[in-house]
Scaffold this motif. Structure first.
Motif, PDB file in Angstrom:
ATOM      1  N   ARG A  52       0.824  -1.216   0.000  1.00 32.13           N
ATOM      2  CA  ARG A  52       0.000   0.000   0.000  1.00 32.13           C
ATOM      3  C   ARG A  52       0.860   1.269   0.000  1.00 32.13           C
ATOM      4  O   ARG A  52       0.439   2.315   0.488  1.00 32.13           O
ATOM      5  N   THR A  53       2.055   1.146  -0.556  1.00 33.21           N
ATOM      6  CA  THR A  53       2.986   2.277  -0.658  1.00 33.21           C
ATOM      7  C   THR A  53       3.086   2.733  -2.101  1.00 33.21           C
ATOM      8  O   THR A  53       3.368   1.940  -2.994  1.00 33.21           O
ATOM      9  N   ILE A  66       1.120   6.455   1.747  1.00 33.73           N
ATOM     10  CA  ILE A  66       0.860   5.175   2.392  1.00 33.73           C
ATOM     11  C   ILE A  66      -0.630   5.086   2.691  1.00 33.73           C
ATOM     12  O   ILE A  66      -1.190   5.971   3.366  1.00 33.73           O
ATOM     13  N   THR A 175      -1.341   0.969  10.565  1.00 35.15           N
ATOM     14  CA  THR A 175       0.031   1.232  10.094  1.00 35.15           C
ATOM     15  C   THR A 175       0.815   2.062  11.094  1.00 35.15           C
ATOM     16  O   THR A 175       0.311   3.065  11.612  1.00 35.15           O
ATOM     17  N   SER A 196       5.714  -2.843   4.830  1.00 32.82           N
ATOM     18  CA  SER A 196       4.761  -2.981   3.727  1.00 32.82           C
ATOM     19  C   SER A 196       4.651  -4.453   3.356  1.00 32.82           C
ATOM     20  O   SER A 196       5.665  -5.143   3.217  1.00 32.82           O
ATOM     21  N   CYS A 202       6.386  -9.343   3.601  1.00 30.01           N
ATOM     22  CA  CYS A 202       6.468  -8.042   4.249  1.00 30.01           C
ATOM     23  C   CYS A 202       7.910  -7.536   4.221  1.00 30.01           C
ATOM     24  O   CYS A 202       8.846  -8.300   4.496  1.00 30.01           O
TER      25      CYS A 202
END
Length: 309
Positions: A52-53, A66, A175, A196, A202
């Motif tokens: 999600r970056t 982010i 987050t 991430s 991850c």
């Protein structure tokens, strides 16, 4: 061309002119060093780098986004004249500026922080930075502890500012982003690190502040009065070299090879060229070498001046 077509074109041109006039009347969007800054503002598409970056900035200035379960986090804000394009990039990624809750700042220089005030106003977000950077952002101008102070223009001050400590983890929804103090380039420089995940894998991502030992004319890092700044640089470089860093994004992408990585990524995203466990170490080593050369050149120049006298 028919009358209706001419009328339509007139309306479009009129709207464009009104928008341009509105931007020019907005003190938070007043361009800073427009001719010089243009070299950083090469357009590039909003790109999801991992999980999600996203990168939503420009060819010479990274701005990260982010996505969290409770809204968006931005890192850096580029220059005031780039804010409209930044917001367009955010929209093209499927997001809305009004969903930005936090904006994290790497350094209080106009190329990374000039757009913060407008972005914070338009989103309602709070800008987070180190305590020294918050002081500069509030004042709108760097102090004498900045090697580049003599040539830096003022920048607009965000309305909502909060200082964060080294090692503090900022949480938004699901987050957490950890602040990593990396002073030297500025006394308030801060890097940011988060995790991430994508397809079960991850990775730690680091958005690194600049470690470039650049200074305005007349400033010498080798001057004993600036020994504390050099010590800060050395500590920050050593820290960067030790960071667990699966992906590195640097404030200026070319400083970490990010421009070349993005070009490859857009052509062939798998395997992801940004994934590199050595990236932070290499980044630190590069600027360690530059700092050593800078100090050696200054020492040599001082010796030559002394011999001439």
């Amino acid at each position: 061309m028919g009358r209706m077509a001419l009328l339509g074109m007139s309306l479009v041109l009129g709207s464009t002119a009104l928008l341009a006039q509105a931007a020019s009347d907005d003190p938070l969007l007043k361009p800073i060093e427009p001719e010089f800054a243009q070299r950083w503002l090469t357009p590039q598409p909003a790109t999801r780098i991992h999980g999600r970056t996203w990168l939503v900035g420009f060819g010479g200035l990274n701005v990260a986004l982010i996505k969290t379960s409770a809204g968006l986090i931005l890192i850096d804000g580029a220059v005031p004249q780039s804010v409209a394009d930044l917001k367009a990039n955010i929209r093209s990624a499927g997001f809305d500026i009004r969903d930005v809750r936090l904006i994290l700042s790497t350094e209080p220089h106009y190329d990374h922080a000039g757009g913060l005030a407008a972005l914070a106003r338009d989103s309602g977000a709070t800008v987070l930075a180190s305590a020294p950077a918050v002081a500069v952002l509030r004042a709108g101008r760097s102090g004498a502890d900045d090697p580049q102070m003599a040539w830096l223009p003022p920048l607009p001050s965000p309305a909502r500012l909060r200082a964060v400590k080294d090692g503090e983890t900022i949480r938004l929804g699901d987050t957490g982003v950890t602040a990593i103090a990396t002073p030297g380039h500025t006394a308030g420089s801060m890097s940011w690190r988060w995790k991430s995940c994508e397809e079960g894998r991850c990775l730690p991502i680091v958005f690194a502040s600049s470690l470039n030992p650049v200074a305005a004319p007349g400033y010498r890092f080798s001057d004993p009065a600036h020994a504390a700044t050099v010590r800060s640089f050395r500590r920050s470089i050593a820290r960067m070299k030790r960071l667990d860093c699966g992906i590195l994004l640097s404030a200026h992408p070319d400083q970490s090879g990010g421009d070349a990585k993005l070009a490859r990524f857009l052509q062939q995203p798998r395997p992801n060229p940004f994934v590199d466990a050595r990236a932070c170490r290499v980044y630190g080593e590069r600027f360690e070498g530059l700092l050593d050369r800078k100090l050696a050149e200054e020492t040599k120049a001082s010796a030559a001046d002394h011999d001439f006298q």
